[in-house]
Enzyme design. Structure first.
Site, PDB file in Angstrom:
ATOM      1  N   ARG A 185       0.686  -1.273  -0.171  1.00 49.74           N
ATOM      2  CA  ARG A 185       0.106   0.041   0.027  1.00 49.74           C
ATOM      3  C   ARG A 185       0.444   1.356   0.101  1.00 49.74           C
ATOM      4  NH1 ARG A 185      -3.776  -2.936  -2.097  1.00 49.74           N
ATOM      5  NH2 ARG A 185      -5.318  -2.988  -0.403  1.00 49.74           N
ATOM      6  N   HIS A 198      -1.212   1.199  -9.995  1.00 45.91           N
ATOM      7  CA  HIS A 198      -2.400   0.323  -8.714  1.00 45.91           C
ATOM      8  C   HIS A 198      -2.955  -1.520  -9.457  1.00 45.91           C
ATOM      9  CE1 HIS A 198      -4.117  -0.271  -4.682  1.00 45.91           C
ATOM     10  NE2 HIS A 198      -4.033  -1.926  -4.993  1.00 45.91           N
TER      11      HIS A 198
HETATM   12  P1  NDP Z   1      -1.658 -12.029   3.883  1.00 45.97           P
HETATM   13  O1  NDP Z   1      -2.544 -11.913   4.892  1.00 45.97           O
HETATM   14  O2  NDP Z   1      -2.030 -14.498   3.098  1.00 45.97           O
HETATM   15  O3  NDP Z   1      -0.103 -12.245   4.461  1.00 45.97           O
HETATM   16  C1  NDP Z   1       0.421 -11.048   4.886  1.00 45.97           C
HETATM   17  C2  NDP Z   1       1.734 -11.275   5.221  1.00 45.97           C
HETATM   18  O4  NDP Z   1       2.262 -10.243   5.921  1.00 45.97           O
HETATM   19  C3  NDP Z   1       1.360 -12.574   6.134  1.00 45.97           C
HETATM   20  O5  NDP Z   1       2.747 -13.774   6.063  1.00 45.97           O
HETATM   21  C4  NDP Z   1       1.965 -12.005   7.367  1.00 45.97           C
HETATM   22  O6  NDP Z   1       2.867 -12.576   8.328  1.00 45.97           O
HETATM   23  C5  NDP Z   1       2.607 -10.917   7.217  1.00 45.97           C
HETATM   24  N1  NDP Z   1       2.679  -9.470   8.263  1.00 45.97           N
HETATM   25  C6  NDP Z   1       1.659  -9.220   8.385  1.00 45.97           C
HETATM   26  N2  NDP Z   1       2.489  -8.118   9.422  1.00 45.97           N
HETATM   27  C7  NDP Z   1       3.376  -7.770   9.137  1.00 45.97           C
HETATM   28  C8  NDP Z   1       3.835  -7.208  11.154  1.00 45.97           C
HETATM   29  N3  NDP Z   1       3.499  -6.740  11.575  1.00 45.97           N
HETATM   30  N4  NDP Z   1       5.476  -7.778  10.800  1.00 45.97           N
HETATM   31  C9  NDP Z   1       6.496  -9.316   9.887  1.00 45.97           C
HETATM   32  N5  NDP Z   1       5.464  -9.606   8.288  1.00 45.97           N
HETATM   33  C10 NDP Z   1       3.782  -9.410   8.694  1.00 45.97           C
HETATM   34  O7  NDP Z   1      -1.773 -11.075   2.635  1.00 45.97           O
HETATM   35  P2  NDP Z   1      -1.531 -11.393   0.518  1.00 45.97           P
HETATM   36  O8  NDP Z   1      -0.044 -11.904   0.334  1.00 45.97           O
HETATM   37  O9  NDP Z   1      -3.387 -12.331   0.465  1.00 45.97           O
HETATM   38  O10 NDP Z   1      -1.922  -9.941   0.297  1.00 45.97           O
HETATM   39  C11 NDP Z   1      -0.515  -8.765   1.534  1.00 45.97           C
HETATM   40  C12 NDP Z   1      -1.479  -7.130   0.831  1.00 45.97           C
HETATM   41  O11 NDP Z   1      -0.611  -7.225  -0.668  1.00 45.97           O
HETATM   42  C13 NDP Z   1      -2.385  -7.135   0.472  1.00 45.97           C
HETATM   43  O12 NDP Z   1      -2.852  -7.182   1.870  1.00 45.97           O
HETATM   44  C14 NDP Z   1      -2.627  -5.434   0.028  1.00 45.97           C
HETATM   45  O13 NDP Z   1      -2.380  -4.829   0.788  1.00 45.97           O
HETATM   46  C15 NDP Z   1      -1.558  -6.293  -1.034  1.00 45.97           C
HETATM   47  N6  NDP Z   1      -2.611  -6.269  -2.355  1.00 45.97           N
HETATM   48  C16 NDP Z   1      -1.854  -5.236  -3.767  1.00 45.97           C
HETATM   49  C17 NDP Z   1      -2.671  -5.389  -4.899  1.00 45.97           C
HETATM   50  C18 NDP Z   1      -1.610  -4.388  -6.002  1.00 45.97           C
HETATM   51  O14 NDP Z   1      -2.860  -4.505  -7.136  1.00 45.97           O
HETATM   52  N7  NDP Z   1      -1.246  -3.731  -5.719  1.00 45.97           N
HETATM   53  C19 NDP Z   1      -3.042  -6.453  -5.380  1.00 45.97           C
HETATM   54  C20 NDP Z   1      -3.608  -7.465  -3.588  1.00 45.97           C
HETATM   55  C21 NDP Z   1      -2.869  -7.095  -2.867  1.00 45.97           C
HETATM   56  P3  NDP Z   1       2.304 -14.032   9.017  1.00 45.97           P
HETATM   57  O15 NDP Z   1       2.699 -14.956   7.840  1.00 45.97           O
HETATM   58  O16 NDP Z   1       2.655 -14.505  10.613  1.00 45.97           O
HETATM   59  O17 NDP Z   1       0.888 -14.053   9.601  1.00 45.97           O
HETATM   60  C1  OXD Z   2      -5.786  -5.773  -3.399  1.00 43.21           C
HETATM   61  C2  OXD Z   2      -6.109  -4.619  -3.805  1.00 43.21           C
HETATM   62  O1  OXD Z   2      -5.525  -5.353  -1.607  1.00 43.21           O
HETATM   63  O2  OXD Z   2      -6.241  -4.946  -5.291  1.00 43.21           O
HETATM   64  O3  OXD Z   2      -6.836  -6.596  -3.939  1.00 43.21           O
HETATM   65  O4  OXD Z   2      -4.859  -3.738  -4.090  1.00 43.21           O
END
Ligand code: NDP
Ligand code: OXD
Length: 324
Positions: A239, A287
């Site tokens: 983000r 995005h």
């Molecule tokens: P997940 O919930 O599957 O994964 C999130 C990961 O981040 C997990 O490994 C989690 O750790 C880790 N995490 C969360 N908080 C912390 C912290 N404080 N310190 C260290 N690690 C942390 O999410 P997704 O992989 O599905 O998606 C991730 C993000 O990608 C979304 O939230 C969104 O912001 C972004 N996104 C962007 C898109 C784009 O088009 N640019 C499209 C889709 C998503 P743990 O495994 O230990 O829980």
């Molecule tokens: C998502 C995104 O969170 O599109 O899926 O950013």
């Protein structure tokens, strides 16, 4: 706590509202009618009787509207992230919050991140400039096995990116919040704040795939950039608010970072006058790193409602306390 089915709802047509303060949600309507033929779909300014609505499908929901839906059981995000729910300070507590987990989205994200890594690591920017001048000019070639990509946020999407990069031969490490032992072979794993320095010190490219939470807001900042190898490449597909923009410009200008590829911004669309557009070592995309198809959103909404009807908790439910 899982919401129990309401006896009064039994046999009722599912009622779904499509809510956004920034998007025209009408593009979702055909997919919802295909996936849920009996759906009572509400969108636009007039949502009808709010006490009939079972599920709200949201992207930056308008504040206060869901608080007036007493029967609401499911708040479904359009995407993987749920940070945008917080534009509604009155988000009710009772409904289950769900995000999208989708293999097509994971594949699309893996392709984007792989492209961004290779684009920089194989000097594609320089080749495009040379080609424009019809100039035959080689750039140094470093094999992928000597380039380490670090993924901050090793969840659903992070692991998909890691697997794609490993398959090409890149070294891959990942950092996450908690210790887990279910990772595919080949990923060097780090977790928690104490391991962050070690993780960063080996990342020639750093990919941010964290969710936006109070803990990760401003994560990509000057002190963090200085813990990376000099001249590293930053890819932010998380983000915009993960990034401290002025720190990025300073780090690029003094060579701490070599380049940045940015797909998410604190203010979208990125304003035309923003310095990121014209910076020679920043690549901006609007995005689009990954997107969920409308039909996948409709099917997951249907399935999540069905799971709630059985008195169970959907697998895609998020933990409101963790914020992801
Ligand atoms: P997940 O919930 O599957 O994964 C999130 C990961 O981040 C997990 O490994 C989690 O750790 C880790 N995490 C969360 N908080 C912390 C912290 N404080 N310190 C260290 N690690 C942390 O999410 P997704 O992989 O599905 O998606 C991730 C993000 O990608 C979304 O939230 C969104 O912001 C972004 N996104 C962007 C898109 C784009 O088009 N640019 C499209 C889709 C998503 P743990 O495994 O230990 O829980
Ligand atoms: C998502 C995104 O969170 O599109 O899926 O950013």
């Amino acid at each position: 706590m899982t919401a129990m089915p309401d006896a009064a709802c039994a046999g009722k047509r599912p009622c779904v509202a499509l809510l956004s303060s920034v998007l025209d949600m009408s593009y979702l309507a055909p997919a919802f009618r295909e996936a849920m033929p009996a759906v009572d779909l509400r969108l636009g300014a007039d949502l009808g009787a709010l006490d009939e609505i079972d599920a709200a499908v949201c992207w930056y929901p308008p504040p206060g509207v869901m608080a007036r839906m007493p029967r609401l059981r499911l708040v479904q995000s359009l995407g993987a992230g749920i940070d945008h729910f917080h534009t509604d300070p009155d988000l009710p507590r009772a409904p289950v919050l769900c995000r999208i987990v989708d293999s097509d989205m994971a594949g699309t994200m893996a392709a984007y991140v792989t492209w961004a890594v290779i684009h920089r690591q194989r000097a594609m920017g320089a080749y495009l400039a040379s080609a424009g001048a019809a100039h035959w000019q080689e750039q140094p070639i470093v094999p992928p096995g000597r380039h380490c990509v670090g993924i901050a946020g090793l969840g659903t999407l992070g692991v998909a990116c890691a697997q794609a990069l490993l398959a090409i031969g890149y070294r891959v490490r990942g950092w996450r919040r908690s210790a887990k032992h279910d990772l595919p072979a080949g990923i060097e794993s780090f977790h928690g704040p104490d391991a962050l320095d070690d993780f960063l010190s080996g990342c020639n490219t750093l990919v941010c795939l964290l969710p936006l939470t109070p803990q990760t807001h401003g994560f990509l900042n000057g002190p963090l950039f200085r813990r990376l190898p000099h001249g590293a490449h930053l890819i932010n597909v998380g983000r915009g608010s993960h990034l401290v923009e002025t720190d990025l410009l300073r780090a690029l200008d003094d060579g701490t970072l070599g380049a940045a590829t940015l797909d998410a911004f604190a203010h979208e669309p990125l304003p035309p006058g923003h310095p990121f557009w014209r910076h020679p070592r920043i690549t901006v995309t609007p995005h689009v790193a990954a997107r969920t198809e409308a039909i996948a959103i409709a099917r997951q909404t249907r399935d999540n409602l069905a799971t709630l009807d059985r008195g169970a908790r959907p697998a895609m439910a998020v933990d409101p306390a963790l914020g992801y």
